[in-house]
Design a protein around this motif. Sequence first.
Motif, PDB file in Angstrom:
ATOM      1  N   GLU A 149     -38.492 100.253 -28.486  1.00  0.00           N
ATOM      2  CA  GLU A 149     -39.469 100.869 -29.374  1.00  0.00           C
ATOM      3  C   GLU A 149     -39.573 102.370 -29.195  1.00  0.00           C
ATOM      4  O   GLU A 149     -40.094 103.055 -30.061  1.00  0.00           O
ATOM      5  N   SER A 150     -39.112 102.891 -28.036  1.00  0.00           N
ATOM      6  CA  SER A 150     -39.291 104.312 -27.761  1.00  0.00           C
ATOM      7  C   SER A 150     -38.285 104.772 -26.707  1.00  0.00           C
ATOM      8  O   SER A 150     -37.624 103.955 -26.062  1.00  0.00           O
TER       9      SER A 150
ATOM     10  N   ARG B 265     -31.114 108.139 -29.939  1.00  0.00           N
ATOM     11  CA  ARG B 265     -31.386 107.108 -30.939  1.00  0.00           C
ATOM     12  C   ARG B 265     -30.138 106.947 -31.807  1.00  0.00           C
ATOM     13  O   ARG B 265     -29.538 107.926 -32.235  1.00  0.00           O
TER      14      ARG B 265
END
Length: 146
Positions: free
Chosen positions: A33-34, A62
Amino acid sequence: MKRYWYKFRVKYGKVLDTGKQKKVSEEYLVDAESFTETEKRATKAATDLIGTRDFDITAISREPITEILHEEEKEDNHWYKTVVSLVSEDTETGVKKFSPQTIYVNASNTKEADRLLREHMSDTLSDWEVKSITETKVLGVLGYKG
């Protein structure tokens, strides 16, 4: 919260069969998620894989991944980054639009990666084109288990 794919690189000293120690760098993909969760999961995975905490996570980025295709990871398999463009046409203007999709495929060679990708895309309702298939340095994929 939305989930993303992140690529992380871990660098550590690996003991070779000859007894010499060599610095190696390995890349992995993780579903998280991060960046913070990625670092936590990367640290745990690296500790499990290497068997020590003597390593550095040298990069986290990412990755714009649409899908991951793998049935069974084999030791001799590689990860291929493929880009497929979904083709649609604007009914009013007749202009074609291309939507790139990044799909990672686990296969033993480029030819098999192409075959697996085409097999996967065969059920797609819209037109599509394979734009590229590139072997990566990724050694494994850590999907979300939770």
